[in-house]
Motif scaffolding. Structure first.
Motif, mmCIF file in Angstrom:
data_model
loop_
_atom_site.group_PDB
_atom_site.id
_atom_site.type_symbol
_atom_site.label_atom_id
_atom_site.label_comp_id
_atom_site.label_asym_id
_atom_site.label_seq_id
_atom_site.Cartn_x
_atom_site.Cartn_y
_atom_site.Cartn_z
ATOM 1 N N ILE A 175 -9.478 -41.503 -45.408
ATOM 2 C CA ILE A 175 -9.898 -42.754 -44.775
ATOM 3 C C ILE A 175 -10.034 -42.460 -43.287
ATOM 4 O O ILE A 175 -9.054 -42.146 -42.608
ATOM 5 N N LEU A 229 -12.576 -47.283 -41.313
ATOM 6 C CA LEU A 229 -12.327 -48.479 -40.517
ATOM 7 C C LEU A 229 -12.957 -48.191 -39.164
ATOM 8 O O LEU A 229 -12.568 -47.233 -38.483
ATOM 9 N N GLN A 282 -17.322 -49.174 -45.322
ATOM 10 C CA GLN A 282 -16.564 -49.401 -44.092
ATOM 11 C C GLN A 282 -16.180 -50.860 -43.919
ATOM 12 O O GLN A 282 -16.786 -51.764 -44.480
ATOM 13 N N LYS A 321 -6.020 -54.933 -44.682
ATOM 14 C CA LYS A 321 -5.553 -54.339 -45.945
ATOM 15 C C LYS A 321 -6.387 -54.850 -47.114
ATOM 16 O O LYS A 321 -6.810 -54.079 -47.982
ATOM 17 N N LEU A 378 -9.830 -53.260 -47.037
ATOM 18 C CA LEU A 378 -9.799 -51.832 -47.372
ATOM 19 C C LEU A 378 -9.647 -51.647 -48.877
ATOM 20 O O LEU A 378 -10.308 -50.781 -49.474
#
Length: 375
Positions: free
Chosen positions: A189, A259, A276, A325, A328
Motif C-alpha cells: 500500500i 493513499l 486509490q 480505513k 481502504l
C-alpha cells in the motif's frame, strides 16, 4: 534561441525537463536559463533558483512568506532583463508566473505558457489577465481547451506529458525492487503524502494510523526529492512501514493500492492503474478561503477529467482514521478494483496519446521562428 523557463515544484521540474529535451530536438542552438530542479538541470543550461527555495502551500503560508516571495519576483525580473531571452516559458505555478508575465509582456518579451494555471477551478477572472499577458497557451487537460473557448481565447491542447513520462520509463523487476529496498513479500500500500512539508504534516499521520489494522500489507511511504528522510522519520511509529525516496513511479508500478494527497499524484496513480483514496487537509484558514472561491465539484484530477466520482475524496474533516480505513477496505475488494481498472483505461483515452512535450516544443519553436521572420 534563448529560452527562459520558470517551473515551481517537482512536477514542473519533470515536465520542464521533458520540454527542454524536446526543444533541443527542434532547436540545435537552444540555450536555457531556468527556475526548476534537478531534472531540468540534468538536461543542461543554467539553474537560477531551485524550486525547493519557494515552496509555499495555501493562502496563509503565502501571506507569511510574502516578503520572500516579493524578493524572488524582483530578482527574477532583473535576471530576465540581463539574459534577454527570445521567449519566456511559464510552467503552471500561477501565483508567481502571472506576476512575471504581466511585467514581461509590458516590456514586449514573448510569453508562452505550458500547463495552464487552474483558472477553471477558481478566480476565472484571471483568464482576462492571461489573454492580455500570454502570447500562446499549451494545455494538457482536454476540458481546458473547452473552458478557454468560452472566453474567446484560443489555446493548444497538446496532450498530457505524464503519458510520456510513464510509458517511456524502464520497467521495474518487482523482485529486485523489493530486495533492493528491503521490502517484504506482502502486497504494497503506497502512501503519497505530497511533496511540501505542510502537506506531509497534515496527511502522513492520518495515513500511518491505519498500519496496525492492515498487518497483511506492507505500507511504503513515497518520499519526495525535496524532503529528507529525517523529516518523515518523526511520523513513523510502527515497524511495518518502509520509506523509499524519489522512486514514486517504481513504487506505484508494484503497488496494490494507494493513499494519495490531492494533486498531480492522483493522476499518476491512476495511469499506473492503482486503486486509490484521495486525501486532502489544509491549514484551517487556507481551507476556509479556498471553500469560498473554488467552484469545482471535485478536487482530484481523475474525477475532474472523467466529470464523475471515480475515486473517493476525503477532504478536511472527512480525512480521519475511521473514514480512511473504510475506504481502504473498499479499494482492496476485488470487485471494486475491476471498476477502477475500467475507469482508469477510459481516463487514459481522454488524455490522448504520447507526445505532449514534443507537440508543445514544436509549436513554441515554430511560433517564435514565424514571428522573427515577419519582423
Amino acid at each position: 534561441m534563448k529560452y527562459y523557463i520558470i517551473a515551481g515544484e517537482a512536477s514542473g521540474d519533470l515536465h520542464g525537463s521533458n520540454l527542454m529535451k524536446a526543444l533541443q530536438n527542434e532547436d540545435r542552438n537552444a540555450d536555457f536559463r531556468f527556475w526548476g530542479g534537478d531534472l531540468m538541470q540534468s538536461v543542461g543550461g543554467t539553474l537560477v533558483k531551485h524550486y525547493k527555495e519557494r515552496q509555499f502551500m495555501g493562502f496563509a503560508e503565502v501571506i507569511l512568506n510574502l516578503r520572500k516571495i516579493l524578493g524572488l519576483i524582483k530578482f527574477c525580473k532583473s535576471d530576465i532583463d540581463q539574459y534577454k531571452p527570445d521567449v519566456i516559458i511559464f510552467i503552471d505555478n500561477s501565483g508567481f508566473n502571472l506576476r512575471i508575465a504581466k511585467w514581461a509582456k509590458e516590456l514586449d518579451y514573448k510569453t508562452h505558457y505550458y500547463i495552464s494555471p487552474q483558472v477553471w477551478a477558481s478566480r476565472a477572472g484571471r483568464v482576462e489577465k492571461i489573454k492580455r499577458d500570454i502570447d500562446a497557451m499549451y494545455v494538457i487537460l482536454p476540458f481546458e481547451k473547452e473552458f478557454y473557448d468560452t472566453y474567446g481565447y484560443e489555446v493548444n491542447f497538446v496532450g498530457h506529458p505524464l503519458i510520456d513520462a510513464i510509458s517511456d520509463r524502464e520497467q521495474v523487476d518487482e523482485m529486485m525492487f523489493r530486495k533492493d529496498n528491503n521490502l517484504s513479500e506482502k502486497p504494497i500500500i503506497a502512501l503519497l503524502p505530497g511533496s511540501r512539508k505542510q502537506e506531509i504534516t497534515k496527511m502522513l499521520g492520518v495515513m500511518l494510523s491505519l498500519v496496525d489494522d492492515f498487518t497483511d500489507y506492507q505500507f511504503v511511504i513515497a518520499g519526495a526529492p525535496s524532503q529528507d528522510f529525517s523529516f518523515y522519520k518523526t511520523f513513523i511509529k510502527q515497524d511495518n512501514v518502509a520509506f523509499i525516496s524519489n522512486k514514486t513511479y517504481d513504487l506505484l508500478s508494484v503497488s496494490t493500492a494507494a493513499l494519495v494527497t490531492s494533486g498531480t499524484a492522483t493522476l499518476e496513480t491512476a495511469l499506473f492503474k492503482v486503486p486509490q483514496v484521495v486525501c486532502y487537509k489544509a491549514n484551517a484558514i487556507s481551507y476556509q478561503i479556498a471553500k469560498r472561491i473554488i467552484t469545482l465539484k471535485y478536487i482530484s484530477l481523475v474525477n475532474l477529467i472523467m466529470d464523475r466520482e471515480v475515486v473517493t475524496e476525503l477532504i478536511q474533516g472527512d480525512l480521519n482514521k475511521k473514514r480512511l480505513k473504510k475506504e481502504l477496505i473498499t479499494i482492496l475488494d476485488e470487485n471494486e478494483r475491476i471498476k477502477f481498472f475500467i475507469d482508469y483505461y477510459d481516463l487514459e483515452k481522454k488524455l490522448g496519446g504520447k507526445g505532449a512535450s514534443e507537440n508543445a516544443a514544436r509549436l513554441i519553436f515554430q511560433n517564435i521562428q514565424d514571428q522573427k521572420e515577419t519582423k
